[in-house]
Design a protein around this motif. Structure first.
Motif, mmCIF file in Angstrom:
data_model
loop_
_atom_site.group_PDB
_atom_site.id
_atom_site.type_symbol
_atom_site.label_atom_id
_atom_site.label_comp_id
_atom_site.label_asym_id
_atom_site.label_seq_id
_atom_site.Cartn_x
_atom_site.Cartn_y
_atom_site.Cartn_z
ATOM 1 N N ARG A 3 8.286 -15.765 5.485
ATOM 2 C CA ARG A 3 7.047 -16.011 4.964
ATOM 3 C C ARG A 3 6.674 -17.580 5.016
ATOM 4 N N SER B 42 -1.261 -13.447 12.881
ATOM 5 C CA SER B 42 -1.316 -13.782 11.409
ATOM 6 C C SER B 42 -2.088 -12.599 10.833
ATOM 7 N N ARG C 73 -1.722 -10.042 2.714
ATOM 8 C CA ARG C 73 -1.207 -9.987 4.325
ATOM 9 C C ARG C 73 -2.268 -9.730 5.408
ATOM 10 N N ASP C 74 -3.232 -8.811 5.198
ATOM 11 C CA ASP C 74 -4.459 -8.811 6.249
ATOM 12 C C ASP C 74 -5.438 -9.815 6.022
ATOM 13 N N TRP C 75 -5.607 -10.644 4.963
ATOM 14 C CA TRP C 75 -6.757 -11.852 4.786
ATOM 15 C C TRP C 75 -7.967 -10.920 4.213
ATOM 16 N N ARG D 39 -0.191 -4.069 3.221
ATOM 17 C CA ARG D 39 1.215 -3.985 2.949
ATOM 18 C C ARG D 39 1.420 -5.544 2.231
ATOM 19 N N LYS D 40 2.737 -5.575 1.879
ATOM 20 C CA LYS D 40 3.045 -6.673 1.401
ATOM 21 C C LYS D 40 3.583 -7.784 2.530
ATOM 22 N N TRP D 41 3.678 -9.157 1.986
ATOM 23 C CA TRP D 41 4.257 -10.194 2.793
ATOM 24 C C TRP D 41 5.689 -10.049 3.198
ATOM 25 N N GLU D 42 5.917 -10.627 4.321
ATOM 26 C CA GLU D 42 7.262 -10.603 4.816
ATOM 27 C C GLU D 42 8.250 -11.461 3.694
ATOM 28 N N ARG E 176 5.585 -10.692 -3.619
ATOM 29 C CA ARG E 176 5.151 -10.633 -2.047
ATOM 30 C C ARG E 176 3.698 -9.788 -1.970
ATOM 31 N N TRP F 154 0.430 -11.020 -3.002
ATOM 32 C CA TRP F 154 -0.539 -11.931 -2.353
ATOM 33 C C TRP F 154 0.283 -13.486 -2.253
ATOM 34 N N LEU F 155 0.020 -14.156 -1.347
ATOM 35 C CA LEU F 155 0.521 -15.213 -1.018
ATOM 36 C C LEU F 155 -0.034 -16.546 -1.505
#
Length: 463
Positions: free
Chosen positions: A423, A460, A353-355, A415-418, A247, A249-250
């Motif tokens: 996700r 997003s 998560r925050d691009w 922070r991490k992705w959901e 989680r 980096w996507l």
């Protein structure tokens, strides 16, 4: 001739897959262990070894150097960096201006280093041309142009419909913005040349060696463990394959097609003599280049994300995505409706998560990482590598702080992705909204950005 689908990328179809290097033979030690053989890892090895020739550096790559985004991208060496506006809000405008100036200089740094190392990567510095072809896009383009000037790009130029057509005749184009801080490259030629330069300096590269876990002073693989005071994660869109990083980096999917070589008669109707890299102001934007052998390579998001952060199989692309990219090609250049598409492929890029792109060295553990480039990695990887070099030299007492270590993206925490399925649902909903907004803007006459796109950006964290 049928379209080749996958096979890593068209760039590898042209150059051929390189001869494999040996995997890690067993447990070993190093001064620095770099995980990932793409641009970030290769540039980091290059600059560290240049700065401190006696360093014992080992680079581990799961497949072969350049297999990931570094060998599949659109060949845009340009000065964009993900997260600059957020960094301006967090650290002040002047800090973000310094970051942008560093990116402007990075384009020249890559070109100059490639020349010095005799790397022929089909580099042509024609700049970057961003096109608008709806009233709403034109309003965004003008805002974008104003903002870029405010961040120090005094050499950027704004064009109306006629001046745009003098550079390139995109159907319905009503304006464009051009910066000289960009160049077209052949991605694989650059990756291969970098790998050869790094080996010539004495860096050890082990391929076919996937790293399954990274912990302080350890990079664990099926063939053995490399122990080193510094372990640097340079895996971008493939970060999710490492233990405990799913989680972080996507892995956002991006896809490309490339046409057959176009005859002079067609180029006469298109223009594009400056060979600028080409983009647009759509929400689900495209990117393109005129290749050295006179093809058009064009890309976009396609299916943006695979469930549970999975990645593609050697670049194979969904037929619907190929059709969508062809539709973009003919939207820009209707005269190419019957041109053959020779190759289609896909790859993944890293999205925090925050691009925001980041570069980090944890001085308490010796663990470092760089990435989250959100599609701007060809140049950003070079700046990240030079920053990692300076951070390691500072931490080891070989130098003090530098201009690069003081940039606002250094040690930025995200922070991490959901977890799934949130996700997957979130990303697919986001891009469905962007495409819907583009369709409405194309059909309408309003100069206002579609409200759904504005809401999607806010939810997003993209802007």
């Amino acid at each position: 001739m049928n379209t080749v689908n996958g096979g890593i990328s068209f760039w590898y179809a042209q150059e051929g897959v390189p001869a494999p290097r040996e995997p890690l033979p067993g447990d070993t030690t190093a001064d620095v262990c770099i995980v990932g053989g793409g641009y970030t890892g290769l540039w980091t090895a290059y600059y560290l070894k240049k700065a401190v020739p006696f360093l014992n550096i080992t680079l581990l790559e799961a497949r072969f150097c350049g297999y990931g985004a570094s060998g599949r991208n659109g060949g845009w060496l340009y000065n964009g960096i993900a997260g600059r506006d957020r960094y301006a809000r967090l650290h002040g405008h002047e800090a973000a201006v310094r970051l942008q100036q560093a990116m402007n200089e990075t384009v020249s740094e890559v070109i100059g280093t490639a020349r010095a190392e005799n790397i022929d990567a089909d580099i042509h510095q024609g700049g970057v041309l961003e096109i608008a072809y709806t009233p709403a896009q034109l309003a965004r383009l003008r805002d974008f142009h104003t903002v870029e000037i405010a961040f120090g790009e005094k050499d950027r130029e704004l064009y109306g419909a006629r001046a745009t057509a003098e550079r390139i005749r995109v159907a319905g184009a009503v304006g464009s913005s051009w910066t000289p801080h960009g160049a077209r490259i052949h991605p694989v030629k650059l990756a291969n040349g970098l790998a050869a330069a790094v080996e010539a300096l004495g860096v050890t590269i082990h391929e076919s060696t996937p790293v399954t876990e990274i912990r302080p002073k350890h990079a664990v693989t099926p063939y053995g463990t490399v122990r080193a005071p510094y372990v640097l994660r340079c895996t971008e869109g493939f970060t999710a394959s490492i233990a405990h990083q799913r989680r972080t980096w996507l892995p956002m999917n991006s896809s490309m097609i490339v046409t057959e070589p176009l005859p002079t008669a067609l180029w006469d109707t298109i223009g594009w003599e400056g060979r600028e890299t080409l983009g647009d102001m759509a929400h689900a934007y495209m990117y393109a280049q005129r290749t050295a052998d006179n093809r058009i390579a064009i890309g976009g998001r396609g299916a943006p994300y695979r469930y549970a952060s999975n990645t593609d199989n050697d670049g194979r692309t969904q037929p619907a995505t190929v059709d969508a990219l062809r539709a973009i090609l003919t939207r820009f250049f209707p005269q190419l409706a019957h041109v053959r598409v020779d190759h289609a492929w896909s790859g993944v890029l890293g999205v925090p998560r925050d691009w925001c792109a980041t570069v980090t060295l944890d001085r308490s553990t010796g663990l470092g990482w760089a990435g989250g480039y959100v599609g701007s990695g060809v140049a950003t990887a070079n700046l990240a590598a030079r920053t990692l070099r300076d951070l390691i030299q500072q931490d080891s007492g070989q130098s003090g702080p530098t201009n690069l270590t003081a940039l606002p993206w250094v040690n930025h925490k995200v922070r991490k992705w959901e977890p799934e399925p949130f996700r997957w649902l979130g990303v697919h909903s986001l891009y469905a909204a962007f495409r819907a907004a583009d369709r409405r803007e194309l059909a309408g006459r309003s100069t206002e950005t579609d409200r759904i796109a504005t809401l999607a950006n806010r939810i997003s964290g993209r802007h």
